[in-house]
Design a protein around this motif. Structure first.
Motif, PDB file in Angstrom:
ATOM      1  N   CYS A   9       1.209  -1.123  -0.159  1.00 24.44           N
ATOM      2  CA  CYS A   9      -0.318   0.466   0.170  1.00 24.44           C
ATOM      3  C   CYS A   9       1.189   0.908   0.262  1.00 24.44           C
ATOM      4  O   CYS A   9       0.345   2.026  -0.248  1.00 24.44           O
ATOM      5  CB  CYS A   9      -1.179   0.488   1.296  1.00 24.44           C
ATOM      6  SG  CYS A   9      -2.028  -1.266   1.188  1.00 24.44           S
ATOM      7  N   THR A  10       2.145   1.064   0.664  1.00 20.01           N
ATOM      8  CA  THR A  10       2.805   2.669   0.572  1.00 20.01           C
ATOM      9  C   THR A  10       3.831   2.592   0.004  1.00 20.01           C
ATOM     10  O   THR A  10       4.579   3.034  -0.784  1.00 20.01           O
ATOM     11  CB  THR A  10       3.479   2.752   2.347  1.00 20.01           C
ATOM     12  OG1 THR A  10       2.293   2.630   3.251  1.00 20.01           O
ATOM     13  CG2 THR A  10       3.774   3.785   2.347  1.00 20.01           C
ATOM     14  N   THR A  11       5.026   1.230  -0.114  1.00 24.96           N
ATOM     15  CA  THR A  11       6.306   1.461  -0.782  1.00 24.96           C
ATOM     16  C   THR A  11       6.229   0.011  -1.731  1.00 24.96           C
ATOM     17  O   THR A  11       5.673  -1.265  -1.115  1.00 24.96           O
ATOM     18  CB  THR A  11       7.574   0.494  -0.050  1.00 24.96           C
ATOM     19  OG1 THR A  11       7.173  -0.339   1.107  1.00 24.96           O
ATOM     20  CG2 THR A  11       7.604   2.415   0.380  1.00 24.96           C
ATOM     21  N   LYS A  29       8.949   3.421  -4.727  1.00 22.26           N
ATOM     22  CA  LYS A  29       6.884   4.253  -4.706  1.00 22.26           C
ATOM     23  C   LYS A  29       6.861   4.752  -5.459  1.00 22.26           C
ATOM     24  O   LYS A  29       7.588   5.777  -6.474  1.00 22.26           O
ATOM     25  CB  LYS A  29       7.324   5.562  -2.980  1.00 22.26           C
ATOM     26  CG  LYS A  29       6.453   4.940  -2.744  1.00 22.26           C
ATOM     27  CD  LYS A  29       6.690   6.532  -1.248  1.00 22.26           C
ATOM     28  CE  LYS A  29       5.735   7.025   0.057  1.00 22.26           C
ATOM     29  NZ  LYS A  29       5.672   7.976   0.754  1.00 22.26           N
ATOM     30  N   SER A  36       5.026   1.327 -10.793  1.00 17.96           N
ATOM     31  CA  SER A  36       5.486   0.440  -9.120  1.00 17.96           C
ATOM     32  C   SER A  36       6.529  -1.062  -9.768  1.00 17.96           C
ATOM     33  O   SER A  36       7.221  -0.334  -9.977  1.00 17.96           O
ATOM     34  CB  SER A  36       4.829   0.058  -7.974  1.00 17.96           C
ATOM     35  OG  SER A  36       4.703   2.015  -7.515  1.00 17.96           O
ATOM     36  N   THR A 106       1.790  -1.416   6.382  1.00 19.95           N
ATOM     37  CA  THR A 106       0.444   0.138   6.605  1.00 19.95           C
ATOM     38  C   THR A 106       0.430  -0.818   7.116  1.00 19.95           C
ATOM     39  O   THR A 106      -1.061   0.539   7.989  1.00 19.95           O
ATOM     40  CB  THR A 106       0.239   0.381   4.611  1.00 19.95           C
ATOM     41  OG1 THR A 106       1.170   0.510   4.001  1.00 19.95           O
ATOM     42  CG2 THR A 106      -1.206   1.927   5.015  1.00 19.95           C
ATOM     43  N   GLY A 129       1.019   3.198   8.278  1.00 14.99           N
ATOM     44  CA  GLY A 129       0.486   3.590   8.063  1.00 14.99           C
ATOM     45  C   GLY A 129      -0.548   4.355   9.301  1.00 14.99           C
ATOM     46  O   GLY A 129      -0.902   6.196   9.123  1.00 14.99           O
ATOM     47  N   THR A 132       1.511   7.057  10.614  1.00 21.68           N
ATOM     48  CA  THR A 132       2.479   8.265   9.192  1.00 21.68           C
ATOM     49  C   THR A 132       1.280   9.573   9.132  1.00 21.68           C
ATOM     50  O   THR A 132       0.832  11.293   9.286  1.00 21.68           O
ATOM     51  CB  THR A 132       2.902   8.002   8.015  1.00 21.68           C
ATOM     52  OG1 THR A 132       2.185   6.997   7.497  1.00 21.68           O
ATOM     53  CG2 THR A 132       3.875   6.722   8.071  1.00 21.68           C
ATOM     54  N   THR A 142       5.166  14.474   8.246  1.00 19.27           N
ATOM     55  CA  THR A 142       5.789  14.120   7.223  1.00 19.27           C
ATOM     56  C   THR A 142       6.095  12.790   6.815  1.00 19.27           C
ATOM     57  O   THR A 142       5.701  11.724   6.207  1.00 19.27           O
ATOM     58  CB  THR A 142       4.621  14.560   5.336  1.00 19.27           C
ATOM     59  OG1 THR A 142       5.745  15.276   5.472  1.00 19.27           O
ATOM     60  CG2 THR A 142       3.894  15.601   5.492  1.00 19.27           C
TER      61      THR A 142
END
Ligand SMILES: Nc1ncnc2c1ncn2[C@@H]1O[C@H](COP(=O)(O)OP(=O)(O)OP(=O)(O)O)[C@@H](O)[C@H]1O
Ligand SMILES: [Mg+2]
Length: 267
Positions: A9-11, A29, A36, A106, A129, A132, A142
């Motif tokens: 979901c993030t990386t 990312k 990706s 995440t 997640g 963050t 951030t």
């Protein structure tokens, strides 16, 4: 050579596996799954001088995998179920025959892996997640490094209600410094540093506790922590405190953040 690509979901993580050994790892990312996956593959090939003809197949997994419909650049591309990939990767990195894995990405998934199969025990939507997202809103930070740097100077007494705040003595096996309620105190004097620590503490205490229950439900004494959440030094300390209280050991393997990609490549 087999390439495993985990579009999280993030990386996105990619690994090259040759004769059962991980020979290269990369992280990237991008905005969408196709960029990706192709970007990760390109980066891996360029950085380690791998030619297209050296790749036997590609295994794709992770939340974004369903967006990849065709072979990538004409190389046979298979999809691997994410839970299976985490289980296979966890077995490989731990060298164990049976284990419980908490994959902190995440969100967090908890998996049992062994000879009898790989099973999704459950998990929690509390994960990286959450750190963050809450940090962005509550402390206007951030970058993950900033969040960690702030949390490192934080004081939990300012945000969490501790056992010592509500009792003169320990309660059962919980000592006076144990959290009674995450964010349950939240003093007006709490700084960004204190809130950053409170957020990480809450996330890792939740993950730690459900991991303890998962391990106990399978009669195991340790849990393998994988995903990028394995690399959070403050989170690690919090898990180690839980370990001391509940006698469940948390293990942090090398290449933890590549577990899912490795498991896909080994499938
Ligand atoms: N340098 C870092 N060290 C440790 N953790 C980090 C770092 N940078 C980001 N993170 C955390 O890692 C989380 C992402 O982890 P990971 O890459 O394992 O998830 P993912 O695979 O993209 O997500 P999921 O598995 O849930 O689909 C981020 O939400 C963040 O909290
Ligand atoms: Mg992941």
């Amino acid at each position: 050579m087999i390439i495993g690509i985990d579009i999280g979901c993030t990386t996105t993580k990619a690994v090259a596996v040759k004769e059962g050994r991980v020979v290269k790892t990369i992280k990237t990312k991008a905005f969408d799954a196709v960029t990706s996956a192709t970007g990760a593959l390109g980066k891996l090939m360029i950085e380690s001088d791998i030619s297209m003809s050296a790749i036997n197949s590609i295994a794709i997994t992770g939340a974004g995998a369903f967006k990849i419909e065709n072979n990538l650049f004409g190389i046979k591309t298979d999809k691997v179920d994410e839970i299976t990939a985490i289980g296979k990767g966890g077995l490989f990195l731990s060298g164990k025959e049976k284990l419980v894995i908490s994959n902190i990405g995440t969100g967090t998934s908890i998996i049992e892996a062994g000879k009898d199969g790989i099973f999704h025990i459950g998990g929690t939507a509390i994960g990286g997640g959450t750190i963050t997202g809450l940090s962005k809103e509550l402390i206007k930070a951030t970058s993950f490094d900033t969040i960690l740097r702030l949390a490192d100077k934080g004081d939990l007494h300012q945000v969490d209600l501790l056992i010592e705040d509500i009792s003169d003595s320990e309660i059962s096996f919980l000592n006076k410094k144990a959290t009674a309620s995450n964010f349950g105190k939240m003093l007006d004097t709490a700084s960004r540093e204190d809130i950053a620590l409170g957020i990480i503490n809450m996330v890792y205490q939740v993950i730690g506790m459900i991991s303890v229950f998962a391990a106990r439900s399978r009669n195991l004494e340790s849990v393998l922590i994988t995903g990028n959440g394995s690399n959070n030094p403050i989170g690690k300390k919090i898990l180690e405190e839980i370990s001391g209280i509940y006698s469940i050991k948390f293990e942090f393997p090398l290449l933890a953040e590549y577990t899912t990609a490795i498991g896909a490549a080994l499938k």
